[in-house]
Design a protein around this motif. Structure first.
Motif, PDB file in Angstrom:
ATOM      1  N   UNK A 206       0.835  -1.203   0.000  1.00 21.76           N
ATOM      2  CA  UNK A 206       0.000   0.000   0.000  1.00 21.76           C
ATOM      3  C   UNK A 206       0.867   1.248   0.000  1.00 21.76           C
ATOM      4  N   UNK A 207       0.265   2.372  -0.379  1.00 22.18           N
ATOM      5  CA  UNK A 207       0.964   3.654  -0.522  1.00 22.18           C
ATOM      6  C   UNK A 207       0.362   4.678   0.424  1.00 22.18           C
ATOM      7  N   UNK A 242      -7.811  12.606  -6.565  1.00 21.35           N
ATOM      8  CA  UNK A 242      -7.612  13.975  -6.065  1.00 21.35           C
ATOM      9  C   UNK A 242      -7.905  13.936  -4.570  1.00 21.35           C
ATOM     10  N   UNK A 243      -6.957  14.433  -3.773  1.00 21.97           N
ATOM     11  CA  UNK A 243      -7.032  14.275  -2.326  1.00 21.97           C
ATOM     12  C   UNK A 243      -6.741  15.600  -1.637  1.00 21.97           C
ATOM     13  N   UNK A 250      -2.107  14.120   6.806  1.00 19.53           N
ATOM     14  CA  UNK A 250      -2.214  12.807   6.168  1.00 19.53           C
ATOM     15  C   UNK A 250      -3.488  12.735   5.337  1.00 19.53           C
ATOM     16  N   UNK A 251      -3.767  11.560   4.795  1.00 20.40           N
ATOM     17  CA  UNK A 251      -4.934  11.386   3.932  1.00 20.40           C
ATOM     18  C   UNK A 251      -6.034  10.669   4.689  1.00 20.40           C
ATOM     19  N   UNK A 255      -4.447   4.565   3.373  1.00 22.90           N
ATOM     20  CA  UNK A 255      -3.566   4.585   2.205  1.00 22.90           C
ATOM     21  C   UNK A 255      -4.214   5.199   0.968  1.00 22.90           C
ATOM     22  N   UNK A 256      -3.395   5.850   0.154  1.00 23.00           N
ATOM     23  CA  UNK A 256      -3.879   6.378  -1.123  1.00 23.00           C
ATOM     24  C   UNK A 256      -4.144   5.244  -2.097  1.00 23.00           C
ATOM     25  N   UNK A 257      -3.328   4.193  -2.028  1.00 21.30           N
ATOM     26  CA  UNK A 257      -3.514   3.008  -2.837  1.00 21.30           C
ATOM     27  C   UNK A 257      -3.356   1.775  -1.962  1.00 21.30           C
ATOM     28  N   UNK A 258      -4.200   0.804  -2.166  1.00 17.59           N
ATOM     29  CA  UNK A 258      -4.080  -0.468  -1.448  1.00 17.59           C
ATOM     30  C   UNK A 258      -4.844  -1.525  -2.230  1.00 17.59           C
ATOM     31  N   UNK A 259      -4.707  -2.766  -1.816  1.00 15.80           N
ATOM     32  CA  UNK A 259      -5.423  -3.844  -2.482  1.00 15.80           C
ATOM     33  C   UNK A 259      -5.063  -3.943  -3.948  1.00 15.80           C
ATOM     34  N   UNK A 260      -6.045  -4.215  -4.786  1.00 14.41           N
ATOM     35  CA  UNK A 260      -5.785  -4.381  -6.213  1.00 14.41           C
ATOM     36  C   UNK A 260      -5.435  -3.070  -6.907  1.00 14.41           C
ATOM     37  N   UNK A 261      -5.694  -1.921  -6.261  1.00 13.52           N
ATOM     38  CA  UNK A 261      -5.284  -0.627  -6.832  1.00 13.52           C
ATOM     39  C   UNK A 261      -3.768  -0.473  -6.825  1.00 13.52           C
TER      40      UNK A 261
END
Length: 324
Positions: A206-207, A242-243, A250-251, A255-261
């Motif tokens: 994750x990111x 867009x965040x 933080x976001x 995470x900004x990306x996780x799993x299949x993303x």
């Protein structure tokens, strides 16, 4: 899950748990090509860990132990790492010559042809080509195996600089470096062939991001951020999200990306720092901000890991690092 197709068709990715249950022939057909023209590495791994001739407890332990693609790769690579010097040299010599095969690609594997094509070696100028060939001759005379570089995301300039930097290495240094490059190539190839286990939400990586305002010594709350992904081998990018940072910089939502993303590739954060600092009466911004929009391009190479890519920023400077 993924399924293996005939040799005349494109092979789909196979689920990790399905891969570990395949018979030897299908197992080698699925991933035997990750090391260039050297299927014995994968065959030896199979014979020692998954063969039906082994005690069932050994096979069960292997399947229980290998829960993601990184663990699988680390176990496979041990067979060349612990192999004889002769086997290591044979593996290196199985790779195509990057420089001498700039135009003649007959006889090299499909994977190598695709990887070399992405490096843009066909666009060399006459001067660049001459330099490539001269350095390559020196390299091959010195080490007696071809120059190897994991070129999937490299440009022709990357390849040329690497060749120029490595041609004067010691024999021991270059053997270690070349084998490391072979491992990188094998890792990238494996990722194109194996999917997570059935039912898993991605490979587990994750990111995350965190923005700190170093001018005021506080989290940078309310900063607009965009996340893009670049198409493989091109400069075209796709807006993913867009965040806006929360009160802790933080976001929201983790995470900004996780799993299949979350997948390997080149990404880019866009930080709108000029807009953020415009709210600060003490920022002493000029009419034209020194830092307005900060693009930060980075690569994700392992879909099983946590990548933390933060920004430490003031109106006049910024820095980042790879965290975890």
């Amino acid at each position: 899950g993924g399924r293996l197709l005939t040799k005349t068709m494109v092979m789909e990715k196979v689920k990790l748990d399905a891969l570990l249950s395949l018979p030897l022939g299908d197992f080698v057909a699925a991933i035997g090509g990750i090391y260039e023209a050297t299927p014995w590495i994968v065959e030896e791994f199979y014979a020692s860990n998954l063969s039906p001739s082994l005690d069932s407890s050994v096979v069960a332990a292997t399947k229980g132990r290998i829960t993601n693609v990184r663990i699988l790769f680390e176990e496979i690579r041990q067979y060349i790492k612990n192999g004889s010097h002769e086997k290591k040299i044979d593996l290196l010599k199985s790779h195509p010559d990057l420089c001498l095969k700039l135009e003649q690609c007959d006889g090299i594997t499909k994977e190598s042809r695709q990887e070399q094509g992405r490096a843009g070696l066909s666009t060399l100028t006459a001067e660049e080509r001459s330099k490539f060939l001269d350095l390559n001759r020196r390299y091959c005379r010195r080490f007696n195996f071809p120059f190897i570089l994991a070129v999937r995301n490299a440009s022709k300039y990357t390849v040329l600089n690497a060749l120029e930097g490595r041609v004067n290495s010691t024999i021991e240094e270059e053997l270690s470096c070349a084998l490391s490059q072979v491992d990188k190539i094998a890792w990238m190839r494996l990722l194109t062939k194996v999917d997570p286990v059935e039912g898993a939400d991605g490979h587990g990586g994750f990111l995350t991001c965190h923005v700190l305002d170093t001018a005021n010594g506080s989290p940078a709350a309310g900063m607009q951020i965009e996340l893009y992904k670049y198409n493989d081998g091109s400069q075209k990018r796709e807006l993913l999200k867009s965040l806006v940072t929360n009160s802790d910089g933080r976001l929201d939502g983790g995470p900004a990306l996780k799993g299949t993303e979350f997948d390997v590739g080149q990404y880019e954060w866009i930080f709108y720092v000029g807009d953020y600092f415009a709210r600060d009466s003490l920022s002493r911004l000029s009419g034209l901000p020194f830092l307005d929009v900060i693009p930060l391009r980075f690569g994700l190479d392992d879909p099983t890991e946590h990548y933390h890519v933060p920004l430490l920023v003031s109106p006049w400077s910024y820095s980042t690092y790879r965290g975890s």
